[in-house]
Design a protein around this motif. Structure first.
Motif, short mmCIF file in Angstrom:
data_model
loop_
_atom_site.label_atom_id
_atom_site.label_comp_id
_atom_site.label_asym_id
_atom_site.label_seq_id
_atom_site.Cartn_x
_atom_site.Cartn_y
_atom_site.Cartn_z
N ILE A 219 71.64 -26.62 23.35
CA ILE A 219 72.89 -26.49 24.10
C ILE A 219 73.05 -25.07 24.61
CG2 ILE A 219 75.42 -26.55 23.91
CD1 ILE A 219 75.08 -28.71 21.72
N VAL A 220 73.50 -24.97 25.86
CA VAL A 220 73.93 -23.70 26.44
C VAL A 220 75.41 -23.85 26.75
CG1 VAL A 220 73.74 -22.13 28.41
CG2 VAL A 220 71.68 -23.13 27.40
N LEU A 221 76.21 -22.92 26.29
CA LEU A 221 77.66 -22.98 26.55
C LEU A 221 77.94 -22.61 27.99
CD1 LEU A 221 79.01 -21.32 23.28
CD2 LEU A 221 78.56 -23.75 23.75
N SER A 222 78.58 -23.51 28.71
CA SER A 222 78.98 -23.24 30.10
C SER A 222 80.49 -23.41 30.20
CB SER A 222 78.24 -24.16 31.08
OG SER A 222 78.54 -25.51 30.84
N THR A 223 81.16 -22.61 29.41
CA THR A 223 82.61 -22.69 29.29
C THR A 223 83.22 -21.31 29.47
OG1 THR A 223 84.41 -23.19 27.74
CG2 THR A 223 82.32 -22.54 26.77
N SER A 224 84.41 -21.27 30.02
CA SER A 224 85.11 -20.00 30.19
C SER A 224 85.52 -19.40 28.85
CB SER A 224 86.33 -20.18 31.08
OG SER A 224 87.22 -21.12 30.50
N TRP A 225 85.43 -20.17 27.78
CA TRP A 225 85.74 -19.64 26.44
C TRP A 225 84.84 -18.45 26.12
CZ3 TRP A 225 88.21 -22.34 21.93
CH2 TRP A 225 89.11 -23.32 22.33
N VAL A 226 83.59 -18.49 26.55
CA VAL A 226 82.66 -17.38 26.28
C VAL A 226 83.12 -16.13 27.04
CG1 VAL A 226 80.27 -16.58 26.45
CG2 VAL A 226 80.74 -18.95 25.80
N ARG A 227 83.54 -16.31 28.26
CA ARG A 227 84.03 -15.17 29.07
C ARG A 227 85.29 -14.58 28.45
NH1 ARG A 227 85.58 -11.46 32.02
NH2 ARG A 227 86.12 -11.50 34.20
N GLU A 228 86.17 -15.44 27.97
CA GLU A 228 87.47 -14.98 27.43
C GLU A 228 87.38 -14.44 26.00
OE1 GLU A 228 90.45 -14.81 29.03
OE2 GLU A 228 89.30 -15.33 30.82
#
Length: 171
Positions: free
Chosen positions: A55-64
């Protein structure tokens, strides 16, 4: 030989309804019935037949929140499969200080990640946002309803079908 498959995973609108807000104190809350990550068990079950899937996280949660904090929200069965994220702190900025990742569609973020890492394995994105997806790439997207996410039986069946198709096409 088992096939490796890569999943690009969004959180909001996939693992819980897309009604998540971050309060001023940093607390994250779901403003819809249920709880955060309530549909994660559905994904765990769907991915169980694919032990070589990552899995690669493609979510804005990582940015935030940052990678480690965003990862910590996932149940262990999913977190142990995560190998990275489409966003990282060294992303390019424009001359006026805008981070390019923020201006890209989810498809463009994923494409950039695949290019940077020179990844050639089969992949699939699970996301509620289909904006910017080229028509020739829809076989790589399991689009969820923003409020139903993976709770939708139709979406679960589509995910299973697309995972099986990837596994068969890429022995």
């Amino acid at each position: 030989m088992k096939t490796e498959i890569l999943i690009f995973l969004d959180y909001d609108g996939v693992l819980h309804p897309d009604a998540v807000y971050r309060r001023l104190n940093g607390h994250i809350e779901l403003r819809a019935p249920g709880e955060l990550f309530m549909w994660a068990p559905v994904l765990i079950e769907a991915l169980a037949p694919y032990p070589d899937l990552s899995i690669v996280l493609s979510t804005s949660w990582v940015r935030e929140l940052g990678f480690r904090r965003a990862l910590a929200f996932l149940p262990a069965h999913l977190a142990e499969r995560v190998i990275g994220a489409t966003w990282h702190s060294a992303m390019s900025t424009t001359p006026d200080g805008i981070i390019e990742w923020d201006q890209q569609s989810r498809y463009d973020q994923i494409s950039a990640h695949l290019s940077r890492r020179a990844i050639a394995m089969p992949w699939l994105a699970i996301d509620d946002d289909a904006a910017g997806w080229p028509s020739g790439q829809h076989q790589n997207l399991v689009q969820t309803d923003p409020m139903l996410g993976l709770s939708s039986i139709e979406t679960q069946l589509r995910l299973q079908e697309q995972l099986k198709a990837l596994n068969v096409r890429n022995p």
